[in-house]
Design a protein around this motif. Structure first.
Motif, PDB file in Angstrom:
ATOM      1  N   ARG A  65       0.985  -1.150   0.058  1.00 45.36           N
ATOM      2  CA  ARG A  65       0.080  -0.069   0.004  1.00 45.36           C
ATOM      3  C   ARG A  65       0.876   1.255  -0.073  1.00 45.36           C
ATOM      4  NH1 ARG A  65      -2.734   3.712   3.035  1.00 45.36           N
ATOM      5  NH2 ARG A  65      -5.221   4.055   2.620  1.00 45.36           N
ATOM      6  N   GLY A  66       0.617   2.217  -0.972  1.00 39.69           N
ATOM      7  CA  GLY A  66       1.392   3.296  -1.238  1.00 39.69           C
ATOM      8  C   GLY A  66       0.538   4.584  -1.319  1.00 39.69           C
ATOM      9  N   ASN A  67      -0.830   3.940  -1.512  1.00 40.47           N
ATOM     10  CA  ASN A  67      -1.692   5.236  -1.547  1.00 40.47           C
ATOM     11  C   ASN A  67      -3.103   4.487  -1.125  1.00 40.47           C
ATOM     12  OD1 ASN A  67      -2.802   3.897  -3.761  1.00 40.47           O
ATOM     13  ND2 ASN A  67      -1.480   5.337  -5.086  1.00 40.47           N
ATOM     14  N   SER A  68      -4.091   5.320  -0.814  1.00 36.93           N
ATOM     15  CA  SER A  68      -5.396   4.801  -0.846  1.00 36.93           C
ATOM     16  C   SER A  68      -6.369   4.418  -2.028  1.00 36.93           C
ATOM     17  CB  SER A  68      -6.342   5.843   0.048  1.00 36.93           C
ATOM     18  OG  SER A  68      -6.582   7.043  -0.894  1.00 36.93           O
ATOM     19  N   ALA A 118      -7.814  -6.191   3.222  1.00 37.48           N
ATOM     20  CA  ALA A 118      -7.678  -4.676   3.031  1.00 37.48           C
ATOM     21  C   ALA A 118      -6.449  -4.177   3.791  1.00 37.48           C
ATOM     22  CB  ALA A 118      -8.958  -4.055   3.662  1.00 37.48           C
ATOM     23  N   GLY A 119      -5.670  -4.935   4.287  1.00 38.33           N
ATOM     24  CA  GLY A 119      -4.514  -4.735   4.739  1.00 38.33           C
ATOM     25  C   GLY A 119      -4.431  -5.073   6.536  1.00 38.33           C
ATOM     26  N   ARG A 120      -2.999  -5.411   6.826  1.00 36.07           N
ATOM     27  CA  ARG A 120      -2.761  -5.580   8.210  1.00 36.07           C
ATOM     28  C   ARG A 120      -1.798  -4.599   8.740  1.00 36.07           C
ATOM     29  NH1 ARG A 120       0.486 -10.110  11.085  1.00 36.07           N
ATOM     30  NH2 ARG A 120       0.052 -10.065  13.222  1.00 36.07           N
ATOM     31  N   PHE A 121      -2.148  -3.557   9.593  1.00 41.31           N
ATOM     32  CA  PHE A 121      -1.459  -2.608  10.016  1.00 41.31           C
ATOM     33  C   PHE A 121      -0.845  -3.065  11.427  1.00 41.31           C
ATOM     34  CE2 PHE A 121      -4.423  -0.787   7.252  1.00 41.31           C
ATOM     35  CZ  PHE A 121      -3.967   0.159   6.788  1.00 41.31           C
ATOM     36  N   THR A 122       0.628  -3.207  11.239  1.00 38.32           N
ATOM     37  CA  THR A 122       1.445  -3.296  12.566  1.00 38.32           C
ATOM     38  C   THR A 122       2.838  -2.347  12.269  1.00 38.32           C
ATOM     39  OG1 THR A 122       2.756  -4.964  11.226  1.00 38.32           O
ATOM     40  CG2 THR A 122       0.850  -5.858  12.396  1.00 38.32           C
ATOM     41  N   GLU A 124       6.368  -0.780  12.067  1.00 36.91           N
ATOM     42  CA  GLU A 124       7.456  -1.419  11.265  1.00 36.91           C
ATOM     43  C   GLU A 124       7.501  -2.394  10.072  1.00 36.91           C
ATOM     44  OE1 GLU A 124      10.432   0.410  12.378  1.00 36.91           O
ATOM     45  OE2 GLU A 124       9.090   1.280  13.945  1.00 36.91           O
ATOM     46  N   SER A 125       6.109  -2.434   9.801  1.00 39.14           N
ATOM     47  CA  SER A 125       5.986  -3.485   8.350  1.00 39.14           C
ATOM     48  C   SER A 125       5.098  -2.635   7.642  1.00 39.14           C
ATOM     49  CB  SER A 125       4.857  -4.580   9.157  1.00 39.14           C
ATOM     50  OG  SER A 125       5.582  -5.495   9.897  1.00 39.14           O
ATOM     51  N   VAL A 126       5.465  -3.116   6.302  1.00 43.40           N
ATOM     52  CA  VAL A 126       4.689  -2.351   5.092  1.00 43.40           C
ATOM     53  C   VAL A 126       3.245  -3.400   5.095  1.00 43.40           C
ATOM     54  CG1 VAL A 126       4.455  -2.599   2.536  1.00 43.40           C
ATOM     55  CG2 VAL A 126       6.840  -2.261   3.796  1.00 43.40           C
ATOM     56  N   VAL A 127       2.219  -2.362   4.856  1.00 44.42           N
ATOM     57  CA  VAL A 127       0.820  -2.878   4.760  1.00 44.42           C
ATOM     58  C   VAL A 127       0.610  -3.408   3.132  1.00 44.42           C
ATOM     59  CG1 VAL A 127      -1.555  -2.383   4.932  1.00 44.42           C
ATOM     60  CG2 VAL A 127      -0.028  -1.254   6.612  1.00 44.42           C
ATOM     61  N   SER A 128       0.354  -4.652   3.161  1.00 48.17           N
ATOM     62  CA  SER A 128      -0.074  -5.316   1.963  1.00 48.17           C
ATOM     63  C   SER A 128      -1.536  -5.351   1.708  1.00 48.17           C
ATOM     64  CB  SER A 128       0.755  -6.663   1.711  1.00 48.17           C
ATOM     65  OG  SER A 128       2.025  -6.602   1.905  1.00 48.17           O
TER      66      SER A 128
END
Length: 141
Positions: A65-68, A118-122, A124-128
């Protein structure tokens, strides 16, 4: 030395949704496979016959994810459905740089999408994010 094999980085995809090009940055995975409908005939005077008829294409793509852009697509589509019973659709284009310098181009039409992840937000991790799709037809362009 050039390789005669296709590497993943030789492929790219472009998504057109509701007539607009969507900026899906950093695609990290693209998978697709043909769906078929198996047909069978059981004649009385000979062995059974089986053949396949095309039944669309199914696949997924994953982005870092680099944008919405994906969030916006699914938000807008859901609102359009609940507010006016509108069902969105699009086209996906896949480009593959071949080892001989040519480019293979495929169009996936009659496209429907679902937001598989839709993404996992943690920290120090990039959201895929992952999108699953169905296309009525794939054709070389």
């Amino acid at each position: 030395m050039a390789t005669t094999y296709t590497l993943g980085r030789q492929g790219s995809i472009i998504l057109i949704w509701n007539g607009s090009r969507i900026d899906i940055q950093d695609v990290t995975d693209f998978t697709t496979h043909q769906e078929i409908q198996t047909q069978r005939v059981f004649p009385l005077n000979k062995p059974p016959v089986e053949f396949n008829t095309p039944a669309g294409w199914r696949g997924t793509f994953t982005i870092d994810r680099g944008n919405s852009a994906l969030d916006t697509i699914f938000n807008d589509d859901e609102l359009a459905f609940w507010n006016s019973n509108t069902i969105s659709s699009g086209v996906l284009y896949c480009y593959i740089q071949e080892s001989d310098g040519s480019t293979s181009k495929f169009e996936y039409s009659g496209l429907t999408l679902s937001f598989s992840n839709a993404g996992r937000f943690t920290a120090e991790s990039v959201v895929s994010q992952t999108v699953s799709f169905f296309a009525s037809q794939r054709r070389a362009i």
